[in-house]
Write an enzyme that holds these catalytic residues in place. Structure first.
Site, mmCIF file in Angstrom:
data_model
loop_
_atom_site.group_PDB
_atom_site.id
_atom_site.type_symbol
_atom_site.label_atom_id
_atom_site.label_comp_id
_atom_site.label_asym_id
_atom_site.label_seq_id
_atom_site.Cartn_x
_atom_site.Cartn_y
_atom_site.Cartn_z
ATOM 1 N N CYS A 9 48.755 1.831 18.540
ATOM 2 C CA CYS A 9 49.209 1.381 19.749
ATOM 3 C C CYS A 9 48.137 0.539 20.569
ATOM 4 O O CYS A 9 47.027 0.655 20.048
ATOM 5 C CB CYS A 9 50.067 2.590 20.756
ATOM 6 S SG CYS A 9 48.774 3.512 21.713
ATOM 7 N N CYS A 42 45.430 3.140 23.016
ATOM 8 C CA CYS A 42 44.197 4.023 22.556
ATOM 9 C C CYS A 42 43.112 3.220 22.029
ATOM 10 O O CYS A 42 43.113 2.153 21.673
ATOM 11 C CB CYS A 42 44.766 4.773 21.303
ATOM 12 S SG CYS A 42 45.813 5.757 21.577
ATOM 13 N N CYS A 57 46.320 5.653 15.081
ATOM 14 C CA CYS A 57 47.240 5.178 15.860
ATOM 15 C C CYS A 57 47.278 3.629 16.276
ATOM 16 O O CYS A 57 46.005 2.987 16.489
ATOM 17 C CB CYS A 57 47.066 5.972 17.349
ATOM 18 S SG CYS A 57 48.536 5.134 18.454
HETATM 19 N N1 LIG Z 1 54.145 -0.112 21.402
HETATM 20 C C1 LIG Z 1 53.410 0.584 22.552
HETATM 21 C C2 LIG Z 1 53.367 2.139 22.238
HETATM 22 C C3 LIG Z 1 52.467 2.836 23.284
HETATM 23 C C4 LIG Z 1 52.685 4.186 22.939
HETATM 24 O O1 LIG Z 1 53.780 4.768 23.369
HETATM 25 N N2 LIG Z 1 51.527 4.882 22.503
HETATM 26 C C5 LIG Z 1 51.967 6.523 22.532
HETATM 27 C C6 LIG Z 1 50.633 6.885 21.352
HETATM 28 S S1 LIG Z 1 49.188 7.209 21.885
HETATM 29 C C7 LIG Z 1 48.493 8.457 20.650
HETATM 30 O O2 LIG Z 1 49.392 8.773 19.964
HETATM 31 C C8 LIG Z 1 51.793 7.293 23.702
HETATM 32 O O3 LIG Z 1 52.122 8.368 23.523
HETATM 33 N N3 LIG Z 1 51.525 6.641 24.737
HETATM 34 C C9 LIG Z 1 51.513 7.517 26.018
HETATM 35 C C10 LIG Z 1 50.235 6.538 26.845
HETATM 36 O O4 LIG Z 1 49.694 5.891 26.315
HETATM 37 O O5 LIG Z 1 50.257 7.103 28.066
HETATM 38 C C11 LIG Z 1 52.019 -0.021 22.552
HETATM 39 O O6 LIG Z 1 51.416 -0.522 21.482
HETATM 40 O O7 LIG Z 1 51.568 -0.299 23.769
HETATM 41 ZN ZN LIG Z 2 47.962 5.222 20.539
#
Ligand SMILES: N[C@@H](CCC(=O)N[C@@H](CSCO)C(=O)NCC(=O)O)C(=O)O
Ligand SMILES: [Zn+2]
Ligand SMILES: [Zn+2]
Length: 191
Positions: free
Chosen positions: A50, A53, A48
């Site tokens: 993002c 994480c 991931c």
């Molecule tokens: N571009 C943003 C995306 C963040 C995002 O939506 N992350 C997802 C994936 S986490 C694991 O697959 C998500 O579901 N987030 C919900 C949360 O984090 O609570 C960025 O990079 O921040």
């Molecule tokens: Zn993530």
């Protein structure tokens, strides 16, 4: 040197075992580690990109999978856990001392409620499901990766046999959209 995608990706992927049924995760503290016991292998394990994480230092991606929340228990040093962002969909429980995220839990109405997000690299055991795909790939630009590097990043995933997506895999996106459709009153036969 090319930036690390993640140690579990950089030098090729090690296959997991279908008979593996769980193990323990530990935070990175030198002593009094938070310990999580998982009574299940992970599913939908993925890289991931993002920003939310947890990633090991020097890596562009996290590796994160899901387990049923009933299969997750905190078995040592629970008092060191704190939720990173209580407003986020995924409430990531991190060690206050070393910053490692031990598990992420969803409490609100959501298609993935009931599943906890975990990082199997925090375990010494072997057999965890190998990464299945890379998600939120374009999100690494938001954290400073140059847009011109993206072809090389996607090529690295392709070289180890992983598909890349800029959100999640089709099966997970279909689950999210099915949930949204049902919440708006649409009823599907034979689901
Ligand atoms: N571009 C943003 C995306 C963040 C995002 O939506 N992350 C997802 C994936 S986490 C694991 O697959 C998500 O579901 N987030 C919900 C949360 O984090 O609570 C960025 O990079 O921040
Ligand atoms: Zn993530
Ligand atoms: Zn710690």
């Amino acid at each position: 040197m090319a930036p690390s995608i993640h140690p579990l990706i950089d030098n090729g992927i090690t296959q997991g075992s279908s008979s593996f049924s769980g193990g323990k995760l530990h935070c990175h503290c030198p002593s009094d580690q938070v310990e999580i016991t998982l009574n299940s292998n992970v599913a939908h394990n993925h890289a991931c990109g993002c920003s939310k994480c947890w990633k090991p230092s020097g890596s562009l991606f996290s590796i994160v999978g899901v387990v049923p929340r009933d299969a997750v228990s905190v078995t040592a040093n629970a008092s060191k856990l704190s939720i990173v962002d209580k407003e986020a969909t995924i409430q990531r429980n991190a060690c206050k001392d070393c910053g490692v995220h031990l598990f992420g839990r969803i409490e609100k109405d959501h298609p993935f409620k009931g599943l906890d997000f975990v990082h199997v690299e925090l375990s010494d055991e072997k057999g965890w499901q190998e990464p299945q795909f890379a998600g939120f790939v374009s999100s690494i630009i938001e954290q400073g990766s140059h847009p011109n590097e993206m072809d090389a990043v996607r090529a690295k995933f392709k070289a180890v046999g992983l598909q890349t997506y800029d959100v999640l895999s089709p099966v997970l996106m279909d689950l999210i959209s099915t949930f949204t459709a049902q919440n708006s009153g649409i009823r599907f036969a034979n689901l």
